[in-house]
Design an enzyme around this catalytic site. Structure first.
Site, mmCIF file in Angstrom:
data_model
loop_
_atom_site.group_PDB
_atom_site.id
_atom_site.type_symbol
_atom_site.label_atom_id
_atom_site.label_comp_id
_atom_site.label_asym_id
_atom_site.label_seq_id
_atom_site.Cartn_x
_atom_site.Cartn_y
_atom_site.Cartn_z
ATOM 1 N N ASP A 103 0.576 1.886 -9.435
ATOM 2 C CA ASP A 103 -0.622 0.862 -8.665
ATOM 3 C C ASP A 103 0.176 -0.659 -8.637
ATOM 4 O O ASP A 103 0.375 -1.323 -9.725
ATOM 5 C CB ASP A 103 -1.656 0.920 -9.843
ATOM 6 N N GLU A 117 -0.424 3.356 -4.540
ATOM 7 C CA GLU A 117 -1.418 2.675 -3.842
ATOM 8 C C GLU A 117 -1.134 2.061 -2.460
ATOM 9 O O GLU A 117 -0.200 1.377 -2.381
ATOM 10 C CB GLU A 117 -2.314 1.614 -4.533
ATOM 11 N N ASP A 168 -4.939 -1.664 -14.387
ATOM 12 C CA ASP A 168 -3.831 -1.189 -13.442
ATOM 13 C C ASP A 168 -3.109 0.131 -14.193
ATOM 14 O O ASP A 168 -2.918 1.049 -13.346
ATOM 15 C CB ASP A 168 -2.604 -2.108 -13.560
#
Length: 173
Positions: free
Chosen positions: A7, A68, A141
């Site tokens: 992430d 991501e 996160d």
């Protein structure tokens, strides 16, 4: 399959390794957040993220990396740092020849919770449940990185089987 989920973020870059396959229980291998200080120059922060990701790749030897996909948020102040961290993640994985998948936030939410509009709390709760954890991974996160890895195992594994079937049939995937 062992997947490193990333992430991306300039201040907090979530990293998580999940192992498993479609239809089988998944296992958490490790999860953490790589942190950099806003007081450091951006170039140094990116080097810190690169070194941290390289260390994770060395230690956990994933079969694939799921990152991501960066998209324009309403808060444009963070988009540049997120995009820069994402680029570092892509480079360190590509340098090693690892398969890389980009998953959108709504795709990840839908994969782990059943709804592409799930909030962070719902995603974290489902990651905790899917991985049979005693406590939710923190911060968000870290949970997001695990959700990316889970998504890739579930969706990427299915896509790999489709691609293999097409290749066996003599068609391009």
């Amino acid at each position: 399959m062992r997947v490193l989920g990333i992430d991306p973020g300039l201040t907090r870059c979530g990293v998580g390794v999940v192992e498993g396959s479609v239809g089988r229980p998944l296992t958490l291998i490790d999860v953490n957040v790589l942190r950099t200080s806003a007081s450091e120059p951006i170039a140094q922060r990116l080097v810190t993220i690169e070194r941290g990701l390289d260390a994770w790749l060395d230690e956990f030897e994933p079969d694939a990396v799921a990152v991501e996909r960066v998209f324009a948020r309403s808060d444009s102040s963070t988009i540049m740092g997120t995009a820069q961290a994402s680029g570092i993640a892509l480079v360190v994985a590509a340098r090693r020849g690892l398969p890389i998948a980009l998953h959108t936030p709504s795709e990840v939410k839908a994969a782990v919770s059943g709804s592409g509009r799930a909030d962070k709390a719902q995603v974290t709760a489902m990651v905790t449940r899917i991985l049979r954890l005693d406590a939710p991974p923190k911060p968000a996160d870290a949970a997001d990185a695990l959700a990316l890895a889970i998504t890739h195992i579930w969706r990427g594994g299915a896509q790999a089987r489709i691609d293999a079937a097409l290749a066996a049939a003599g068609r391009k995937p």
